[in-house]
Scaffold this active site. Structure first.
Site, PDB file in Angstrom:
ATOM      1  N   LYS A  93       7.318   9.537  -9.101  1.00 12.79           N
ATOM      2  CA  LYS A  93       7.078   8.354  -9.659  1.00 12.79           C
ATOM      3  C   LYS A  93       8.011   7.946 -10.785  1.00 12.79           C
ATOM      4  CE  LYS A  93       2.529   7.788  -7.793  1.00 12.79           C
ATOM      5  NZ  LYS A  93       2.773   6.528  -7.195  1.00 12.79           N
TER       6      LYS A  93
ATOM      7  N   ARG B 184      -2.872   9.442   2.281  1.00 11.98           N
ATOM      8  CA  ARG B 184      -3.393   9.316   3.780  1.00 11.98           C
ATOM      9  C   ARG B 184      -3.213  10.468   4.368  1.00 11.98           C
ATOM     10  NH1 ARG B 184       1.395   4.822   4.404  1.00 11.98           N
ATOM     11  NH2 ARG B 184       0.871   4.456   2.122  1.00 11.98           N
TER      12      ARG B 184
HETATM   13  N1  BES Z   1      -1.725   6.678  -5.593  1.00 10.49           N
HETATM   14  C1  BES Z   1      -0.929   5.696  -5.064  1.00 10.49           C
HETATM   15  C2  BES Z   1      -1.238   4.090  -5.102  1.00 10.49           C
HETATM   16  C3  BES Z   1      -1.628   3.448  -6.284  1.00 10.49           C
HETATM   17  C4  BES Z   1      -0.848   2.906  -6.954  1.00 10.49           C
HETATM   18  C5  BES Z   1      -2.688   3.885  -6.955  1.00 10.49           C
HETATM   19  C6  BES Z   1      -1.097   2.083  -8.226  1.00 10.49           C
HETATM   20  C7  BES Z   1      -3.199   3.142  -7.976  1.00 10.49           C
HETATM   21  C8  BES Z   1      -2.379   2.440  -8.498  1.00 10.49           C
HETATM   22  C9  BES Z   1      -0.178   6.311  -3.698  1.00 10.49           C
HETATM   23  O1  BES Z   1      -0.407   7.531  -3.455  1.00 10.49           O
HETATM   24  C10 BES Z   1       1.092   5.748  -3.591  1.00 10.49           C
HETATM   25  O2  BES Z   1       2.092   6.229  -4.399  1.00 10.49           O
HETATM   26  N2  BES Z   1       1.674   4.956  -2.706  1.00 10.49           N
HETATM   27  C11 BES Z   1       2.756   4.429  -2.405  1.00 10.49           C
HETATM   28  C12 BES Z   1       2.966   4.494  -0.984  1.00 10.49           C
HETATM   29  C13 BES Z   1       4.551   4.242  -0.471  1.00 10.49           C
HETATM   30  C14 BES Z   1       5.384   5.167  -1.046  1.00 10.49           C
HETATM   31  C15 BES Z   1       4.529   4.062   0.937  1.00 10.49           C
HETATM   32  C16 BES Z   1       2.930   2.833  -2.966  1.00 10.49           C
HETATM   33  O3  BES Z   1       1.957   2.116  -2.726  1.00 10.49           O
HETATM   34  O4  BES Z   1       3.935   2.723  -3.622  1.00 10.49           O
HETATM   35 ZN    ZN Z   2       1.352   8.816  -4.034  1.00 12.62          ZN
END
Ligand code: BES
Ligand code: ZN
Ligand code: ZN
Length: 491
Positions: free
Chosen positions: A271, A345
């Site tokens: 990230k 997930r």
């Molecule tokens: N933990 C994050 C989602 C999240 C985003 C929680 C903002 C709280 C605030 C999750 O694990 C994630 O990174 N999801 C990705 C999925 C994508 C790579 C398909 C996302 O939503 O960008």
């Molecule tokens: Zn994530």
């Protein structure tokens, strides 16, 4: 800070909150030997206060050489009052009055309890609003602000059993919303999976539920390959946390699964710093199921509830799982890893498979900070749900309503399932848009036939800015809805 209830003859607080419906502000409020005269006409004419929704007006009165800070707060039109707006109004007034350094606050409920004639709801929501408004995360401040406020009293002359039930429930649920917020606000250097599991053991002892922790070897023996793939690059060992409460022996069992990423760096699909810096909040779902479990056990609800959290960190290292990998899962399906940041997930499917097949729950709710795209769909005020069962989903919606929280169930079209497929594996972990719905459907693939609800709280569980009724950071949004769901299923 202590919360009590008393009749108006038995109290002289330093500060008084008077909630008022629009255009029904009284000229005089009597509390014990105080007679508080409000210049209602003047306030209305000058548009200083008429009782409009969330309007506040504060003044200091002197009587018999006593100072009383009076805080009027508007509830708007009586017919339009919602539980959510009532809590916001009380929370806002409470925070404003507290800032005036009073040592005691009374909340004058005589007028409104008569007007809405629901003593239970008013008591519950007043107490919860106060506990939510009062909480401030300052564990790591070496110089803490002195808390001058020692006592808050709900003032009502006809206290009945309904009121007391609402009050008691408000205290339990409110305190456990704080438990969730406190866990979620802990920085990831403190709240590791091990620390989380230790805290749950203590909460179980205090609240009256059993806790079992599975370490790496047991997790491996159970073949939770998806969960372990995520956990692999961290030097913090994963902990699989199981909480069990049996309040209705022989009856059906409800299952809760909370996403428990104590930190989500994204893995090799790393990230950016800005998005990563708040990722201690990625165990907000776990915080909520733990808080709800505590509330259910402390209330001694006649229900069976089992909750699990597959706690771990999503980090980077020589041992990381990689984009392009194909991994297995406890349920047996293979998964193509398109992005290591879609890790939640993967932990959830093993937890869901476990709770259904090993703990034999009859219905299951998973709750997770799962997708960033939920914010694009519903913003930061509304939780998203996906479900395979109308009746169960309706019950969940009702429980959100009773909690003054918003939820919106997403549609599921058969074409969406096509998006989960991958040419080289059974599933891909990055199905195409709508990302929040397909993330839910990915989990559904491991549910089978039992009633299931997925709640995505990525938008609602963590506030980047404070509100006038609560501080910033973790919000604990799922605790009350999960508690009410369990309560509505209790015998
Ligand atoms: N933990 C994050 C989602 C999240 C985003 C929680 C903002 C709280 C605030 C999750 O694990 C994630 O990174 N999801 C990705 C999925 C994508 C790579 C398909 C996302 O939503 O960008
Ligand atoms: Zn994530
Ligand atoms: Zn995550």
């Amino acid at each position: 800070m202590n919360i009590l209830y008393k009749n108006s003859k038995a109290i002289i607080p330093e500060g008084i909150i008077i909630p008022c419906f629009k255009d029904s502000v009284k000229n005089t409020y009597s509390i014990n030997n105080l007679s508080i005269d409000i210049p209602t006409e003047r306030l209305k004419n000058k548009k200083l206060f008429e009782g409009k929704k969330l309007e506040t007006y504060t003044n200091c009165f002197i009587q018999n050489n006593e100072y009383v800070e009076v805080m009027l707060v508007g509830l708007g039109e009586k017919e339009k009052l919602t539980q959510r707006n009532y809590k916001k109004a009380i929370g806002k007034a409470y925070r404003q009055l507290k800032s005036k350094k009073v040592s005691s606050i009374g909340v004058y409920l005589n007028g409104i309890v008569n007007a809405v004639s629901c003593n239970y709801t008013i008591a519950k929501n007043t107490v919860q609003a106060i506990l939510i408004a009062d909480y401030n995360f300052d564990d790591y401040k070496t110089e803490k602000k002195e808390d001058k406020l020692k006592e808050v009293t709900l003032i009502l002359d006809n206290i009945n059993e309904d009121f007391i039930n609402g009050f008691d429930e408000g205290i339990i649920v409110g305190n456990n919303i704080t438990v969730s917020r406190e866990l979620t606000n802990q920085p990831a250097n403190v709240l590791t999976p091990t620390e989380l599991s230790n805290r749950v053991i203590k909460l179980g002892e205090k609240s009256g539920f059993d806790v079992e922790i599975y370490d790496y070897d047991k997790i491996k023996e159970l073949k939770m390959e998806a969960y372990l793939s995520v956990a692999r690059a961290s030097s913090e060992p994963p902990k699989f946390i199981i909480m069990r409460y049996h309040g209705n022996p022989g009856g059906e069992t409800l299952g809760f699964v909370g996403k428990g990423l104590t930190y989500d760096a994204g893995g090799l699909s790393i990230k950016p710093t800005k998005g990563m810096s708040t990722m201690k909040c990625d165990m907000g779902g776990a915080g909520d199921v733990i808080g709800a479990m505590c509330a259910v056990a402390q209330s001694k609800l006649k229900v069976n509830l089992i909750a699990v959290v597959a706690a771990c960190e999503n980090m980077l290292g020589g041992n990381s799982y990689k984009p392009g990998d194909i991994i297995g899962s406890m349920g047996g399906k293979t998964i193509y890893i398109g992005n290591t940041d879609a890790e939640g997930r993967l932990t959830l499917i093993d937890a869901v498979h476990y709770i259904i097949n090993h703990e034999k729950v009859d219905k299951v709710v998973d709750i997770a900070t799962l997708t960033g795209s939920v914010v694009a769909a519903l913003g930061t005020v509304c939780t998203l749900s996906v479900s395979n069962n109308d009746e169960f989903s309706d019950k969940m919606n009702k429980s959100f309503d009773e909690s003054g929280e918003y939820v919106c169930r997403m549609p599921v079209f058969e074409e969406y399932y096509e998006l989960l497929k991958h040419p080289e594996a059974d599933l891909t972990n990055i199905p195409d848009r709508p990302g929040s719905i397909t993330a839910g459907l990915f989990i559904e693939k491991f549910v089978g036939d039992i009633p299931w609800i997925h709640l995505d709280i990525a938008g609602t569980s963590y506030l980047s800015k404070k509100k006038d009724y609560m501080s910033s950071g973790a919000a604990g949004v799922g605790v009350a809805p999960l508690y009410h769901l369990a309560k509505n299923m209790a015998n």
